[in-house]
Design an enzyme around this catalytic site. Sequence first.
Site, PDB file in Angstrom:
ATOM      1  N   ASP A   1     -33.393  26.761 -21.359  1.00 50.21           N
ATOM      2  CA  ASP A   1     -32.676  25.484 -21.403  1.00 50.21           C
ATOM      3  C   ASP A   1     -32.475  25.195 -22.876  1.00 50.21           C
ATOM      4  OD1 ASP A   1     -31.962  22.844 -21.600  1.00 50.21           O
ATOM      5  OD2 ASP A   1     -33.412  22.109 -20.131  1.00 50.21           O
TER       6      ASP A   1
ATOM      7  N   TYR B   1     -45.603  18.224 -22.788  1.00 48.26           N
ATOM      8  CA  TYR B   1     -44.509  18.290 -21.831  1.00 48.26           C
ATOM      9  C   TYR B   1     -43.186  18.593 -22.528  1.00 48.26           C
ATOM     10  CZ  TYR B   1     -41.070  17.079 -18.391  1.00 48.26           C
ATOM     11  OH  TYR B   1     -39.996  17.140 -17.554  1.00 48.26           O
TER      12      TYR B   1
ATOM     13  N   LYS C   1     -39.530  21.522 -17.348  1.00 49.31           N
ATOM     14  CA  LYS C   1     -40.164  22.481 -16.439  1.00 49.31           C
ATOM     15  C   LYS C   1     -39.725  23.908 -16.763  1.00 49.31           C
ATOM     16  CE  LYS C   1     -43.268  21.151 -13.519  1.00 49.31           C
ATOM     17  NZ  LYS C   1     -44.639  21.309 -13.956  1.00 49.31           N
TER      18      LYS C   1
HETATM   19  C1  F6R Z   1     -37.545  17.729 -15.453  1.00 46.50           C
HETATM   20  C2  F6R Z   1     -36.597  17.241 -16.447  1.00 46.50           C
HETATM   21  C3  F6R Z   1     -36.196  15.822 -16.382  1.00 46.50           C
HETATM   22  C4  F6R Z   1     -36.755  15.020 -17.560  1.00 46.50           C
HETATM   23  C5  F6R Z   1     -36.360  13.529 -17.463  1.00 46.50           C
HETATM   24  C6  F6R Z   1     -36.810  12.729 -18.678  1.00 46.50           C
HETATM   25  O1  F6R Z   1     -37.834  19.062 -15.675  1.00 46.50           O
HETATM   26  O2  F6R Z   1     -36.174  17.946 -17.312  1.00 46.50           O
HETATM   27  O3  F6R Z   1     -36.566  15.226 -15.161  1.00 46.50           O
HETATM   28  O4  F6R Z   1     -38.143  15.115 -17.588  1.00 46.50           O
HETATM   29  O5  F6R Z   1     -34.954  13.410 -17.360  1.00 46.50           O
HETATM   30  O6  F6R Z   1     -36.315  13.368 -19.797  1.00 46.50           O
HETATM   31  P1  F6R Z   1     -36.518  12.812 -21.291  1.00 46.50           P
HETATM   32  O7  F6R Z   1     -37.990  12.665 -21.496  1.00 46.50           O
HETATM   33  O8  F6R Z   1     -35.889  13.865 -22.134  1.00 46.50           O
HETATM   34  O9  F6R Z   1     -35.807  11.487 -21.339  1.00 46.50           O
HETATM   35 MG    MG Z   2     -34.063  23.165 -16.195  1.00 44.98          MG
HETATM   36 MG    MG Z   3     -33.331  20.168 -19.857  1.00 42.54          MG
END
Ligand code: F6R
Ligand code: MG
Ligand code: MG
Length: 372
Positions: free
Chosen positions: A10, A223, A226
């Site tokens: 990604d 984090y 994923k």
């Molecule tokens: C799960 C994923 C999304 C982000 C969510 C918050 O793998 O990529 O669910 O965790 O959109 O993203 P941020 O923290 O970047 O605002």
């Molecule tokens: Mg992804």
């Molecule tokens: Mg992403």
Amino acid sequence: MITLSVIKADIGSYVGHSQVHPDLIEIAKKELKKSKFLIDFYVTNCGDDLELIMTHTKGRDNKQVHGLAWDVFMKCTEHAKKLKLYGAGQDILATAFSGNVKGMGPGVAELEFEERKSEPVIVFLADKTAPCYMNLPMFRMFADPFCTAGLVIDPKVHVGFKFEIYDIKEAKKIMLNSPEEMYDILALIGITSRYVIKNVFKKDGEPAATVSAEKLSIMAGEYVGKDDPVAIVRCQSGLPAVGEVLEPFSFPHLVPGFMRGSHHGPIMPVSNKDSHPRRFDGPPRVVALGFQLCNGKLIGPVDMFDDPSFDRARQMSNEISDYMRRHGPFQPHLLGEDELEYTTLPEVLKKMDKRFVKLPESESRSFKKIQK
Ligand code: F6R
Ligand code: MG
Ligand code: MG
């Protein structure tokens, strides 16, 4: 020998973590076209993950092949940053390439084999989930006679398969035989937070399937989205038939991932064009691209879940999402405590640390082991 390498990352998406921008796919294609050693390639995406599907004769873990993938991801990151795409460069955890993309952010699934008279393979691409999502379907394809009729009917399949399982907490692995050790296999792979099926082999050692097992959060120590694994499964003639390989996905089992990588949700088998997790950043998606190999050339893909026989799985997945979502921030929609370790939740919990006071002895006894 032919090597099929699927390397993904990604490196930015739009809108939010939804899908890869077409420019990035074009850049990746242009870069791979320049390569002198690839026999063939196919570039695609599953949600916000860019996937490079490549064939060559250089074997697994090859420096040139991994270096090429790394360069493609760097070029794409550059453009993603220019467009201010969301999470540009997200999975590029290392600052420089050091011979192998494993442990640097991208996910890797590679199989090296002698191409058979006819070689059907299915490449599975997933978004908003973790490598363990494949434990249940892989077991069903290669070990469950209620899924794979060949295990009962076909003498070549009847002998069973070998499962290589990783303990991702301890960085250890074990090889177990099916059907002889089927209950031992299940004792491990049911604990999806720790054990992951990495490879499946025929009993004679011929590689049959592989899953990318990279754990982004463990590598980054925090984090970072994923892992969104890729997998390769060879089919037919002594291996599960294409229909037996797809059959497990008629049941949208619960997997970790979904919103903020912190929730359980049903995996939804979708066509490539529908691989853009949107509701609650999900539900987690899986795409199956079928190829026939012809001297290393990728004939295809056929978009295997683009079929009405998976409509019911998709409908079930929507219904299960409704049910799970109604739990809001409660378990078991929310992941278990050990899996939340690498999400942003510990930061929130930490703030309350100082406000906790010890229970008086009379009460705390109820929560301690009785000393005999
Ligand atoms: C799960 C994923 C999304 C982000 C969510 C918050 O793998 O990529 O669910 O965790 O959109 O993203 P941020 O923290 O970047 O605002
Ligand atoms: Mg992804
Ligand atoms: Mg992403």
